[in-house]
Every structure is written in structure tokens, then in C-alpha cells.
Design an enzyme around this catalytic site. Structure first.
Site, mmCIF file in Angstrom:
data_model
loop_
_atom_site.group_PDB
_atom_site.id
_atom_site.type_symbol
_atom_site.label_atom_id
_atom_site.label_comp_id
_atom_site.label_asym_id
_atom_site.label_seq_id
_atom_site.Cartn_x
_atom_site.Cartn_y
_atom_site.Cartn_z
ATOM 1 N N GLY A 1 3.219 2.290 10.697
ATOM 2 C CA GLY A 1 4.080 3.480 10.589
ATOM 3 C C GLY A 1 4.686 3.874 12.027
ATOM 4 O O GLY A 1 5.286 4.867 11.833
ATOM 5 N N GLU B 1 -5.028 -4.667 10.610
ATOM 6 C CA GLU B 1 -4.071 -3.631 10.858
ATOM 7 C C GLU B 1 -4.229 -2.886 12.248
ATOM 8 O O GLU B 1 -4.958 -1.797 12.243
ATOM 9 C CB GLU B 1 -4.004 -2.810 9.699
ATOM 10 C CG GLU B 1 -3.765 -3.153 8.352
ATOM 11 C CD GLU B 1 -3.021 -2.117 7.372
ATOM 12 O OE1 GLU B 1 -2.117 -2.513 6.653
ATOM 13 O OE2 GLU B 1 -3.642 -0.853 7.489
ATOM 14 N N SER C 1 3.828 -2.048 10.167
ATOM 15 C CA SER C 1 5.140 -2.124 10.514
ATOM 16 C C SER C 1 6.035 -3.334 10.044
ATOM 17 O O SER C 1 6.814 -3.942 10.640
ATOM 18 C CB SER C 1 5.560 -1.710 12.021
ATOM 19 O OG SER C 1 5.177 -0.489 12.148
ATOM 20 N N GLY D 1 3.032 -1.080 4.096
ATOM 21 C CA GLY D 1 3.008 0.416 3.796
ATOM 22 C C GLY D 1 4.410 0.737 3.442
ATOM 23 O O GLY D 1 4.827 0.559 2.549
ATOM 24 N N GLY D 2 5.227 1.390 4.363
ATOM 25 C CA GLY D 2 6.489 1.964 4.180
ATOM 26 C C GLY D 2 7.478 0.967 3.193
ATOM 27 O O GLY D 2 8.057 1.365 2.457
ATOM 28 N N HIS E 1 -9.322 1.390 5.070
ATOM 29 C CA HIS E 1 -8.155 1.590 5.698
ATOM 30 C C HIS E 1 -8.349 2.630 6.737
ATOM 31 O O HIS E 1 -9.116 3.468 6.699
ATOM 32 C CB HIS E 1 -6.997 2.013 4.779
ATOM 33 C CG HIS E 1 -5.687 2.189 5.329
ATOM 34 N ND1 HIS E 1 -5.118 2.985 6.140
ATOM 35 C CD2 HIS E 1 -4.650 1.123 5.209
ATOM 36 C CE1 HIS E 1 -3.805 2.764 6.733
ATOM 37 N NE2 HIS E 1 -3.523 1.548 5.918
ATOM 38 N N GLU F 1 -6.471 5.020 7.841
ATOM 39 C CA GLU F 1 -6.534 6.466 7.435
ATOM 40 C C GLU F 1 -7.611 6.768 6.785
ATOM 41 O O GLU F 1 -7.909 8.232 6.929
ATOM 42 C CB GLU F 1 -5.174 6.401 6.686
ATOM 43 C CG GLU F 1 -3.759 6.125 7.360
ATOM 44 C CD GLU F 1 -2.580 5.740 6.801
ATOM 45 O OE1 GLU F 1 -2.759 5.580 5.294
ATOM 46 O OE2 GLU F 1 -1.772 5.080 7.488
ATOM 47 N N ASN G 1 0.774 -1.092 0.035
ATOM 48 C CA ASN G 1 -0.172 -0.143 0.099
ATOM 49 C C ASN G 1 0.879 0.996 -0.035
ATOM 50 O O ASN G 1 1.426 1.547 1.121
ATOM 51 C CB ASN G 1 -0.809 -0.133 1.287
ATOM 52 C CG ASN G 1 -1.751 1.229 1.405
ATOM 53 O OD1 ASN G 1 -1.839 1.887 0.226
ATOM 54 N ND2 ASN G 1 -2.312 1.216 2.507
ATOM 55 N N TRP G 2 0.853 1.969 -1.131
ATOM 56 C CA TRP G 2 1.806 3.048 -1.426
ATOM 57 C C TRP G 2 1.361 4.295 -0.539
ATOM 58 O O TRP G 2 2.074 5.357 -0.387
ATOM 59 C CB TRP G 2 2.156 3.478 -2.749
ATOM 60 C CG TRP G 2 3.206 2.236 -3.318
ATOM 61 C CD1 TRP G 2 3.752 1.274 -2.931
ATOM 62 C CD2 TRP G 2 3.748 2.569 -4.738
ATOM 63 N NE1 TRP G 2 4.542 0.687 -3.893
ATOM 64 C CE2 TRP G 2 4.535 1.480 -5.026
ATOM 65 C CE3 TRP G 2 3.656 3.613 -5.658
ATOM 66 C CZ2 TRP G 2 5.368 1.354 -6.065
ATOM 67 C CZ3 TRP G 2 4.163 3.399 -6.791
ATOM 68 C CH2 TRP G 2 5.187 2.389 -6.944
ATOM 69 N N LYS G 3 0.200 4.337 -0.229
ATOM 70 C CA LYS G 3 -0.712 5.427 0.374
ATOM 71 C C LYS G 3 -0.385 6.697 -0.506
ATOM 72 O O LYS G 3 -0.338 6.389 -1.738
ATOM 73 C CB LYS G 3 -0.017 5.552 1.763
ATOM 74 C CG LYS G 3 -0.204 4.555 2.713
ATOM 75 C CD LYS G 3 0.244 4.415 4.117
ATOM 76 C CE LYS G 3 -0.108 3.159 4.725
ATOM 77 N NZ LYS G 3 0.098 3.417 6.170
HETATM 78 P P1 13P Z 1 3.409 0.402 7.739
HETATM 79 O O1 13P Z 1 3.851 -0.725 7.009
HETATM 80 O O2 13P Z 1 4.166 1.759 7.012
HETATM 81 O O3 13P Z 1 3.379 0.375 9.123
HETATM 82 O O4 13P Z 1 1.766 0.678 7.032
HETATM 83 C C1 13P Z 1 0.996 -0.487 7.119
HETATM 84 C C2 13P Z 1 -0.017 -0.145 6.435
HETATM 85 O O5 13P Z 1 -0.933 0.766 6.818
HETATM 86 C C3 13P Z 1 -0.632 -0.724 5.093
HETATM 87 O O6 13P Z 1 -1.902 -0.489 4.760
#
Ligand code: 13P
Length: 246
Positions: free
Chosen positions: A167, A161, A206, A227-228, A94, A96, A8-10
Site C-alpha cells: 500500500g 509480501e 504495490s 491489494g489496491g 497476511h 495485517e 486481496n480486497w482486504k
Molecule cells: P497492495 O497491492 O495494495 O500494496 O497490497 C498488497 C497486499 O497486501 C496484498 O495482500
């Protein structure tokens, strides 16, 4: 079942950097053939990434879609258009989006119905906040999210999640992940019957190359939503290799 490693690149990535990423991913695909790979960039990069990867073995998805199928909804992108672009999956609900856009369970459910109607595979996200976990409410919160967000007859993927792990570099213990994934499985079977028994449940929050192997080896973890660490092809491939037992 093959594990699904989804990135997920956000709101990250750029057209300028896309070819280098696609090249890096393609170069490492041979060593991760035992898992399913999915990359979810921002919408404008979906089609260019599909074209650059030119590979059946990496799916490309989106991070949201509209509740409605078409019409006067300025700024929204329909599931049907995402499917036409070539997206295979769409991440929905998600945390967010639940926070930034006040998305409710009912909206996530409507989006999942639209996505399935358009032929996309939804990945519905659930997870508790840090306050909810410390009050012992994690399972209750996740169950309520599943009850409200997962439509009848759902076919797709669930991602657990925990908000406090996103993050932050903090990860639940192996026991905590196992306990919630078991609770999710039980709830899915109750809601969906046989389909719930075989549904993939991803862990997200994470996930990094150095913790992926331990997380992905846990019972009922059907993959990861990253994510990251999905922003660098090399790290994403390292996580996929851990899933493959490499
Ligand atoms: P991180 O891997 O950066 O913690 O993000 C997880 C996430 O929200 C994937 O959707």
C-alpha cells in the site's frame, strides 16, 4: 507453470458494487486465459461473487479462516464453511493479520492445517518490515516465518509480501525480489522436498498495471498477490494480461 494472479480486497468492496465488478471481470477474461485468476473478497461476498461470475475460470477465495474446524469460537469462520460456500483458496498469515490480530507463526500453521483439511488451498504470506530489511535481516526473518508457519506436508502457495511495500507504492528492486524468492525456494525444498520445488511463490506489495510485467518476468515469481489494484476489474485484468505476456 501458469502464473496465479490473486486479488486481496482486504476490508473493501460492497454487495452493491459487486455486479459491476463481476461484469467488468467477465468482459475481459478472454485476454487473460493463460493465467489462473483468484479474487479474495470479504467473506460475505464470497458466495455472491461466485454466483455472479458463474465462470470456472475465476476462482474465489477468502482472506482468513479459523484454526479450529468447528465449535465454540464466536465470530470465527471455519475453513470447512468457506469450502462449502465454494471458496477454493484462503490467504493466511497476511502481515495485517499478524499485526492487527497478533497472529503467530504457530497460529498460521494451525490455520493452514485446518484449511488443507477442509480442501482449501492456503496462500501463506511472509515478509519483513522496513526495519528488518535495513538491518539486513530480510532473509532471516522470512526463513523463520516459513519454518514456523508452513506445516509438514504443506500443499499450497507462498506469498512474499515485504511489509514496507504494501500500500505504499514502494517496490523492492528486481534483484531484491529475486534474492528473496530464491531463499524462499531453498527453504521450501529443505522443508518439503519435491513439493517445495514446484510450489508457487507469489510476489505482493504495490503491484500495479505499470510494474506487473517486470515483476512477473523475474525467475521464481509464480504470480502476484494484488491489494489496491485488484479493486478495479480493469486494473486487475491489466496485471493478469502482463503475466500472460500481453
Ligand atoms: P497492495 O497491492 O495494495 O500494496 O497490497 C498488497 C497486499 O497486501 C496484498 O495482500
Amino acid at each position: 507453470m501458469r502464473q496465479l494472479i490473486a486479488g486481496n480486497w482486504k476490508m473493501n468492496g460492497s454487495f452493491a458494487a459487486l455486479a459491476a465488478y463481476a461484469g467488468g471481470l467477465k468482459a475481459g477474461l478472454a485476454r487473460v486465459s493463460a493465467v489462473d485468476l483468484l479474487v479474495c473478497p470479504p467473506d460475505p461476498l464470497v458466495r455472491p461473487l461466485i454466483d455472479m461470475l458463474a465462470s470456472e475460470s475465476v476462482a474465489v477465495g477468502a482472506q482468513n479462516c479459523a484454526e479450529k474446524r468447528a465449535g465454540a469460537h464466536t465470530g470465527d469462520v471455519s475453513a470447512d464453511l468457506l469450502a462449502e460456500l465454494g471458496a477454493s483458496h484462503v490467504i493466511l498469515g497476511h502481515s495485517e493479520r499478524r499485526m492487527d490480530h497478533h497472529e503467530t507463526n504457530a497460529q498460521v500453521r494451525a490455520k493452514a492445517e485446518a484449511a488443507i483439511g477442509a480442501g482449501l488451498i492456503p496462500i501463506i504470506c511472509v515478509g519483513e518490515s522496513s526495519a528488518e530489511r535495513s538491518q539486513g535481516e530480510a532473509v532471516t526473518v522470512v526463513r523463520a516465518q516459513l519454518a514456523g508457519s508452513v506445516p509438514e506436508g504443506f500443499t499450497g502457495v507462498i506469498a512474499y509480501e515485504p511489509i514496507w511495500a504494501i500500500g505504499t507504492g514502494k517496490v523492492p528492486t528486481e534483484d531484491e525480489i529475486t534474492q528473496i524468492h530464491e531463499a524462499i525456494r531453498t527453504a521450501l525444498v529443505r522443508q518439503l522436498g519435491e513439493a517445495g520445488a514446484g510450489m508457487r511463490i507469489l510476489y505482493g506489495g504495490s503491484v500495479k498495471p505499470d510494474n506487473a510485467q517486470a515483476i512477473l518476468a523475474l525467475p521464481d515469481v509464480g504470480g502476484a498477490l494484488v491489494g489496491g489494484a485488484s479493486l478495479k476489474a480493469e486494473d486487475f485484468l491489466a496485471i493478469a494480461a502482463a503475466a500472460a505476456g500481453g
